[in-house]
Design a protein around this motif. Structure first.
Motif, PDB file in Angstrom:
ATOM      1  N   ALA A  53       0.849  -1.192   0.000  1.00  0.00           N
ATOM      2  CA  ALA A  53       0.000   0.000   0.000  1.00  0.00           C
ATOM      3  C   ALA A  53       0.879   1.235   0.000  1.00  0.00           C
ATOM      4  O   ALA A  53       1.853   1.317   0.752  1.00  0.00           O
ATOM      5  CB  ALA A  53      -0.905  -0.002   1.217  1.00  0.00           C
ATOM      6  N   SER A  54       0.515   2.197  -0.821  1.00  0.00           N
ATOM      7  CA  SER A  54       1.263   3.457  -0.875  1.00  0.00           C
ATOM      8  C   SER A  54       0.305   4.629  -0.902  1.00  0.00           C
ATOM      9  O   SER A  54      -0.833   4.507  -1.333  1.00  0.00           O
ATOM     10  CB  SER A  54       2.164   3.479  -2.113  1.00  0.00           C
ATOM     11  OG  SER A  54       1.385   3.426  -3.292  1.00  0.00           O
ATOM     12  N   GLY A  55       0.786   5.746  -0.436  1.00  0.00           N
ATOM     13  CA  GLY A  55      -0.020   6.955  -0.371  1.00  0.00           C
ATOM     14  C   GLY A  55       0.527   7.829   0.725  1.00  0.00           C
ATOM     15  O   GLY A  55       1.683   7.694   1.127  1.00  0.00           O
ATOM     16  N   SER A  56      -0.306   8.719   1.228  1.00  0.00           N
ATOM     17  CA  SER A  56       0.163   9.599   2.295  1.00  0.00           C
ATOM     18  C   SER A  56      -0.901   9.726   3.372  1.00  0.00           C
ATOM     19  O   SER A  56      -2.094   9.675   3.086  1.00  0.00           O
ATOM     20  CB  SER A  56       0.523  10.981   1.727  1.00  0.00           C
ATOM     21  OG  SER A  56      -0.610  11.582   1.135  1.00  0.00           O
ATOM     22  N   ALA A  57      -0.439   9.872   4.608  1.00  0.00           N
ATOM     23  CA  ALA A  57      -1.306  10.163   5.755  1.00  0.00           C
ATOM     24  C   ALA A  57      -2.467   9.187   5.858  1.00  0.00           C
ATOM     25  O   ALA A  57      -3.641   9.579   5.849  1.00  0.00           O
ATOM     26  CB  ALA A  57      -1.820  11.593   5.669  1.00  0.00           C
ATOM     27  N   PHE A  58      -2.157   7.914   5.936  1.00  0.00           N
ATOM     28  CA  PHE A  58      -3.207   6.928   6.069  1.00  0.00           C
ATOM     29  C   PHE A  58      -2.811   5.870   7.103  1.00  0.00           C
ATOM     30  O   PHE A  58      -1.638   5.710   7.419  1.00  0.00           O
ATOM     31  CB  PHE A  58      -3.510   6.247   4.726  1.00  0.00           C
ATOM     32  CG  PHE A  58      -2.395   5.379   4.205  1.00  0.00           C
ATOM     33  CD1 PHE A  58      -1.375   5.932   3.434  1.00  0.00           C
ATOM     34  CD2 PHE A  58      -2.362   4.026   4.466  1.00  0.00           C
ATOM     35  CE1 PHE A  58      -0.347   5.140   2.948  1.00  0.00           C
ATOM     36  CE2 PHE A  58      -1.339   3.224   3.978  1.00  0.00           C
ATOM     37  CZ  PHE A  58      -0.325   3.786   3.221  1.00  0.00           C
ATOM     38  N   SER A  59      -3.821   5.164   7.583  1.00  0.00           N
ATOM     39  CA  SER A  59      -3.573   4.014   8.461  1.00  0.00           C
ATOM     40  C   SER A  59      -4.459   2.867   7.993  1.00  0.00           C
ATOM     41  O   SER A  59      -5.519   3.082   7.416  1.00  0.00           O
ATOM     42  CB  SER A  59      -3.852   4.351   9.926  1.00  0.00           C
ATOM     43  OG  SER A  59      -5.218   4.690  10.109  1.00  0.00           O
ATOM     44  N   ILE A  60      -4.010   1.679   8.262  1.00  0.00           N
ATOM     45  CA  ILE A  60      -4.715   0.483   7.788  1.00  0.00           C
ATOM     46  C   ILE A  60      -5.088  -0.373   8.984  1.00  0.00           C
ATOM     47  O   ILE A  60      -4.242  -0.668   9.832  1.00  0.00           O
ATOM     48  CB  ILE A  60      -3.833  -0.321   6.823  1.00  0.00           C
ATOM     49  CG1 ILE A  60      -3.531   0.514   5.574  1.00  0.00           C
ATOM     50  CG2 ILE A  60      -4.522  -1.621   6.434  1.00  0.00           C
ATOM     51  CD1 ILE A  60      -2.573  -0.157   4.609  1.00  0.00           C
ATOM     52  N   SER A  61      -6.351  -0.775   9.057  1.00  0.00           N
ATOM     53  CA  SER A  61      -6.809  -1.620  10.158  1.00  0.00           C
ATOM     54  C   SER A  61      -6.963  -3.075   9.753  1.00  0.00           C
ATOM     55  O   SER A  61      -6.970  -3.961  10.609  1.00  0.00           O
ATOM     56  CB  SER A  61      -8.135  -1.102  10.709  1.00  0.00           C
ATOM     57  OG  SER A  61      -9.102  -1.044   9.673  1.00  0.00           O
ATOM     58  N   PHE A  62      -7.104  -3.320   8.472  1.00  0.00           N
ATOM     59  CA  PHE A  62      -7.318  -4.682   7.979  1.00  0.00           C
ATOM     60  C   PHE A  62      -6.709  -4.804   6.599  1.00  0.00           C
ATOM     61  O   PHE A  62      -6.847  -3.895   5.775  1.00  0.00           O
ATOM     62  CB  PHE A  62      -8.816  -4.987   7.909  1.00  0.00           C
ATOM     63  CG  PHE A  62      -9.156  -6.288   7.211  1.00  0.00           C
ATOM     64  CD1 PHE A  62      -9.446  -6.303   5.860  1.00  0.00           C
ATOM     65  CD2 PHE A  62      -9.182  -7.476   7.914  1.00  0.00           C
ATOM     66  CE1 PHE A  62      -9.755  -7.490   5.210  1.00  0.00           C
ATOM     67  CE2 PHE A  62      -9.489  -8.677   7.279  1.00  0.00           C
ATOM     68  CZ  PHE A  62      -9.778  -8.680   5.925  1.00  0.00           C
TER      69      PHE A  62
END
Length: 119
Positions: free
Chosen positions: A24-33
């Protein structure tokens, strides 16, 4: 915007192994699943395996004991190790993630990677 990029699909004989990876790439994110789904021709898309923060995992009954999902939270990657592959595992495999940006959470999908298991 977040992008999921998969790699590792291909053609393998029954009983063989493949490893799928997704970043996963991008900016200012978080992943829960993060998880892997698959869709065989003529069938609905189904969950194969998923992993949540805290490393709790879920597997489809058809892949338990053969597939293993793992995740590197720091690198925002998820992998699916597939062993003892069967012809019925043939499908397009999609990486998916529940991503939070700001106050919004939504699902993102990769473009899919073909896995073909020959008998």
């Amino acid at each position: 915007q977040v992008q999921l990029v998969e790699s590792g699909g291909g053609l393998v004989q029954a009983g063989g192994s493949l490893r799928l990876s997704c970043a996963a790439s991008g900016s200012a994110f978080s992943i829960s699943f993060m998880g892997w789904y698959r869709q065989a021709r003529g069938n609905q898309r189904e969950l194969v395996a998923g992993i949540r923060n805290g490393d709790s995992t879920i597997y489809a009954d058809s892949v338990k004991g053969r597939f293993t999902i793992s995740r590197d939270i720091g690198k925002n990657t998820v992998a699916l190790q597939m062993n003892s592959l069967k012809p019925e595992d043939t499908a397009v495999y999609y990486c998916a993630a529940d991503v939070t940006t700001g106050v919004n959470t939504r699902a993102y999908w990769g473009q899919g990677t073909q896995v073909t298991v020959s008998s």
